[in-house]
Motif scaffolding. Structure first.
Motif, PDB file in Angstrom:
ATOM      1  N   ASP A   1       0.059   3.228  10.136  1.00 52.53           N
ATOM      2  CA  ASP A   1      -1.286   2.818  10.819  1.00 52.53           C
ATOM      3  C   ASP A   1      -2.229   2.542   9.572  1.00 52.53           C
ATOM      4  O   ASP A   1      -2.999   1.630   9.642  1.00 52.53           O
ATOM      5  CB  ASP A   1      -1.727   3.565  11.961  1.00 52.53           C
ATOM      6  N   MET A   2      -2.406   3.582   8.896  1.00 48.03           N
ATOM      7  CA  MET A   2      -3.382   3.591   7.710  1.00 48.03           C
ATOM      8  C   MET A   2      -2.941   2.498   6.718  1.00 48.03           C
ATOM      9  O   MET A   2      -4.062   1.723   6.388  1.00 48.03           O
ATOM     10  CB  MET A   2      -3.114   5.104   6.946  1.00 48.03           C
ATOM     11  N   GLU A   3      -1.816   2.442   6.390  1.00 54.05           N
ATOM     12  CA  GLU A   3      -1.548   1.194   5.431  1.00 54.05           C
ATOM     13  C   GLU A   3      -1.799  -0.302   6.092  1.00 54.05           C
ATOM     14  O   GLU A   3      -2.228  -0.986   5.411  1.00 54.05           O
ATOM     15  CB  GLU A   3       0.165   1.315   5.148  1.00 54.05           C
TER      16      GLU A   3
ATOM     17  N   ILE B   1       0.710  -1.292  -0.098  1.00 51.35           N
ATOM     18  CA  ILE B   1      -0.058  -0.158  -0.108  1.00 51.35           C
ATOM     19  C   ILE B   1       1.095   1.124  -0.155  1.00 51.35           C
ATOM     20  O   ILE B   1       2.047   1.399   0.755  1.00 51.35           O
ATOM     21  CB  ILE B   1      -1.002   0.129   1.339  1.00 51.35           C
ATOM     22  N   THR B   2       0.491   2.222  -0.690  1.00 51.06           N
ATOM     23  CA  THR B   2       1.310   3.322  -0.920  1.00 51.06           C
ATOM     24  C   THR B   2       0.356   4.499  -0.965  1.00 51.06           C
ATOM     25  O   THR B   2      -0.582   4.725  -1.560  1.00 51.06           O
ATOM     26  CB  THR B   2       2.157   3.532  -2.339  1.00 51.06           C
ATOM     27  N   ILE B   3       0.637   5.642   0.004  1.00 51.25           N
ATOM     28  CA  ILE B   3      -0.503   6.714  -0.010  1.00 51.25           C
ATOM     29  C   ILE B   3       0.149   7.765  -0.610  1.00 51.25           C
ATOM     30  O   ILE B   3       1.443   8.263  -0.113  1.00 51.25           O
ATOM     31  CB  ILE B   3      -0.510   7.014   1.577  1.00 51.25           C
TER      32      ILE B   3
ATOM     33  N   PHE C   1     -10.373   6.806   1.625  1.00 52.94           N
ATOM     34  CA  PHE C   1      -9.314   6.548   0.668  1.00 52.94           C
ATOM     35  C   PHE C   1     -10.067   6.461  -0.806  1.00 52.94           C
ATOM     36  O   PHE C   1     -11.005   5.885  -0.889  1.00 52.94           O
ATOM     37  CB  PHE C   1      -8.547   5.451   1.001  1.00 52.94           C
ATOM     38  N   SER C   2      -9.329   6.932  -1.830  1.00 57.76           N
ATOM     39  CA  SER C   2      -9.672   6.898  -3.002  1.00 57.76           C
ATOM     40  C   SER C   2      -8.396   5.989  -3.763  1.00 57.76           C
ATOM     41  O   SER C   2      -7.087   6.461  -3.792  1.00 57.76           O
ATOM     42  CB  SER C   2     -10.163   7.974  -3.869  1.00 57.76           C
ATOM     43  N   VAL C   3      -8.641   5.079  -4.416  1.00 59.49           N
ATOM     44  CA  VAL C   3      -7.778   4.352  -5.048  1.00 59.49           C
ATOM     45  C   VAL C   3      -7.359   4.786  -6.624  1.00 59.49           C
ATOM     46  O   VAL C   3      -7.981   5.280  -7.508  1.00 59.49           O
ATOM     47  CB  VAL C   3      -8.115   2.819  -5.489  1.00 59.49           C
TER      48      VAL C   3
ATOM     49  N   LYS D   1      -4.475  -2.749   4.888  1.00 60.15           N
ATOM     50  CA  LYS D   1      -4.054  -4.270   4.787  1.00 60.15           C
ATOM     51  C   LYS D   1      -4.877  -5.357   5.119  1.00 60.15           C
ATOM     52  O   LYS D   1      -5.230  -6.306   4.791  1.00 60.15           O
ATOM     53  CB  LYS D   1      -2.496  -4.359   4.972  1.00 60.15           C
ATOM     54  N   HIS D   2      -5.349  -4.944   6.568  1.00 56.45           N
ATOM     55  CA  HIS D   2      -5.981  -5.761   7.255  1.00 56.45           C
ATOM     56  C   HIS D   2      -7.309  -5.836   6.577  1.00 56.45           C
ATOM     57  O   HIS D   2      -8.162  -6.847   6.706  1.00 56.45           O
ATOM     58  CB  HIS D   2      -6.335  -5.010   8.610  1.00 56.45           C
TER      59      HIS D   2
END
Length: 166
Positions: free
Chosen positions: A100-102, A84-86, A145-147, A106-107
């Protein structure tokens, strides 16, 4: 009928001795040439047998490798990891919460690990919706989040933009 006694004349004796010596020399020369030629043919035969044996081993190894590649290509590729990359991490109020966001994302999508890539790629819109439709709470802030990008292979790479939910 009477055979003339040529063997008693000296000229005929020299002729017969010369013929006999010539025949012996010719026979020795024939044996030498035949032996040399036969030896070269044996050496060439051994070289060719060694080459054939080497090529058979190489062919067997290549066939085995081809068989293994066929088996591997028939096996479906499975998802092994998630990255995951923000993309807008510098715009967030606290840079310590990025990890924590990543982990939260992932969870949320951890169930895809071990699944076939073909199945995941067919349901990529569902994967995007899973990430985008949920609110994530970290340190009293709620984020959505938007992908941006989604790359599905053995490693699923997702680039997201984080926005504070209102």
């Amino acid at each position: 009928m009477h055979i003339p006694p040529y063997h008693k004349k000296a000229t005929w004796q020299r002729f017969f001795v010369g013929t006999f010596v010539g025949a012996v020399i010719a026979y020795c020369l024939f044996i030498y040439m035949h032996g040399t030629m036969y030896g070269e043919l044996l050496e060439e035969n051994r070289d060719l047998k060694a080459n054939v044996s080497e090529l058979k081993n190489q062919n067997d190894a290549l066939l085995e490798d081809n068989k293994n590649l066929d088996e591997q290509s028939q096996e479906s590729i499975k998802v092994e990891t998630i990255e995951i990359t923000i993309a807008n991490e510098d715009e967030l109020p606290d840079s310590l919460i990025i990890h924590d966001m990543e982990e939260l994302i992932k969870h949320e999508i951890n169930h895809i690990v071990g699944k076939n890539v073909s199945i995941i790629s067919e349901s990529d819109s569902l994967l995007k919706a899973t990430i985008e439709d949920r609110d994530y709470t970290v340190d009293d802030f709620t984020y959505q989040f938007s992908v941006d990008t989604l790359v599905i292979h053995q490693t699923v790479k997702i680039t997201v933009n984080a926005d504070i939910a209102t």
